[in-house]
Design an enzyme around this catalytic site. Structure first.
Site, PDB file in Angstrom:
ATOM      1  N   TRP A 155       0.859  -1.180   0.000  1.00 21.21           N
ATOM      2  CA  TRP A 155       0.000   0.000   0.000  1.00 21.21           C
ATOM      3  C   TRP A 155       0.896   1.231   0.000  1.00 21.21           C
ATOM      4  O   TRP A 155       1.888   1.256   0.698  1.00 21.21           O
ATOM      5  CB  TRP A 155      -0.901  -0.019   1.239  1.00 21.21           C
ATOM      6  N   SER A 172       0.144  -2.122   5.655  1.00 14.84           N
ATOM      7  CA  SER A 172       0.927  -1.983   6.881  1.00 14.84           C
ATOM      8  C   SER A 172       0.392  -2.859   8.015  1.00 14.84           C
ATOM      9  O   SER A 172       1.160  -3.350   8.833  1.00 14.84           O
ATOM     10  CB  SER A 172       0.961  -0.518   7.326  1.00 14.84           C
ATOM     11  N   GLU A 209      -0.550  -5.808   7.971  1.00 17.57           N
ATOM     12  CA  GLU A 209      -0.014  -7.163   7.847  1.00 17.57           C
ATOM     13  C   GLU A 209       1.474  -7.260   8.173  1.00 17.57           C
ATOM     14  O   GLU A 209       2.040  -8.353   8.202  1.00 17.57           O
ATOM     15  CB  GLU A 209      -0.283  -7.708   6.436  1.00 17.57           C
ATOM     16  N   ILE A 219      -1.128   6.977   5.514  1.00 19.55           N
ATOM     17  CA  ILE A 219      -1.422   8.408   5.400  1.00 19.55           C
ATOM     18  C   ILE A 219      -2.751   8.694   6.095  1.00 19.55           C
ATOM     19  O   ILE A 219      -3.713   7.933   5.956  1.00 19.55           O
ATOM     20  CB  ILE A 219      -1.448   8.843   3.923  1.00 19.55           C
ATOM     21  N   GLU A 274      -9.142  10.868   5.307  1.00 22.75           N
ATOM     22  CA  GLU A 274     -10.359  11.529   5.781  1.00 22.75           C
ATOM     23  C   GLU A 274     -10.979  10.870   7.004  1.00 22.75           C
ATOM     24  O   GLU A 274     -11.828  11.455   7.656  1.00 22.75           O
ATOM     25  CB  GLU A 274     -11.393  11.563   4.649  1.00 22.75           C
ATOM     26  N   HIS A 321      -8.947   5.772  10.291  1.00 25.12           N
ATOM     27  CA  HIS A 321      -8.349   4.440  10.095  1.00 25.12           C
ATOM     28  C   HIS A 321      -6.875   4.432  10.453  1.00 25.12           C
ATOM     29  O   HIS A 321      -6.358   3.461  10.993  1.00 25.12           O
ATOM     30  CB  HIS A 321      -8.548   3.960   8.650  1.00 25.12           C
ATOM     31  N   PHE A 344      10.483  -0.623  13.455  1.00 25.77           N
ATOM     32  CA  PHE A 344       9.301   0.102  12.986  1.00 25.77           C
ATOM     33  C   PHE A 344       9.741   1.141  11.954  1.00 25.77           C
ATOM     34  O   PHE A 344      10.200   2.231  12.308  1.00 25.77           O
ATOM     35  CB  PHE A 344       8.620   0.781  14.180  1.00 25.77           C
ATOM     36  N   ARG A 349       9.814  12.129   3.494  1.00 24.42           N
ATOM     37  CA  ARG A 349      10.476  11.228   4.443  1.00 24.42           C
ATOM     38  C   ARG A 349      10.866   9.896   3.805  1.00 24.42           C
ATOM     39  O   ARG A 349      11.325   8.983   4.494  1.00 24.42           O
ATOM     40  CB  ARG A 349       9.550  11.000   5.644  1.00 24.42           C
TER      41      ARG A 349
END
Length: 166
Positions: free
Chosen positions: A31, A65, A67, A91, A94, A97, A122, A136
């Protein structure tokens, strides 16, 4: 320290351990691929730059992420993997989540590390928007993948120090 005040690709490399015989698992979330591929490139190149052999770096892909925790556990259960680097990007968007995903991933990776006594790093970006993520992932704030690789190396050095016989 916030990454807008520190470049993620600038760190101390004093007293890094020899990693030429160490094996690394790098898990990459599919993703936000533009970002996670850049994180992988940073981590991979940093490991090579500091002595890892290409054949000792094993990549695994996970759908998102969330998983990363289970994928990290599978890698950590292998006797021939010394450290795991989990790379992802969630990210804000809206909805909330990201709060649930980021918390679950952080908790999951911590649990894997504590359960297996192996470094599980991490390397997940948690930006507010796409531009912050790109900044980043090799942009103006450096690359979180670089930082994650150095963190894995340093944790292996600490592990060696703690468990070596004097």
């Amino acid at each position: 320290m916030a990454s807008d005040l520190k470049n993620l690709s600038v760190f101390s490399t004093d007293e890094l351990p020899d990693i030429s015989d160490r094996r690394f698992g790098i898990l990459v979330s599919e993703w936000n691929t533009e970002v996670t591929e850049a994180l992988f490139e940073g981590a991979y190149k940093t490991l090579l730059q500091h002595g890892a052999k290409p054949q000792n770096i094993i990549r695994g892909n996970v759908p998102g992420s969330y998983e990363l925790s289970l994928g990290s556990l599978w890698f950590a259960q292998r006797d021939d993997i010394d450290a795991i680097i989990a790379l992802g990007c969630v990210i804000q968007g809206e909805t909330k989540h990201n709060d649930y995903i980021n918390h679950a991933v952080a908790q999951g990776l911590t649990n894997v590390s504590l359960k297996t006594s192996k470094p599980v790093i991490f390397g997940v970006l948690t930006p507010n928007d796409q531009q912050q993520a790109l900044d980043r992932a090799g942009g103006k704030h450096g690359n979180k993948g670089d930082e994650a690789a150095i963190t894995a190396i340093k944790m292996l050095g600490l592990q060696q120090q703690v468990y070596s016989k004097f």
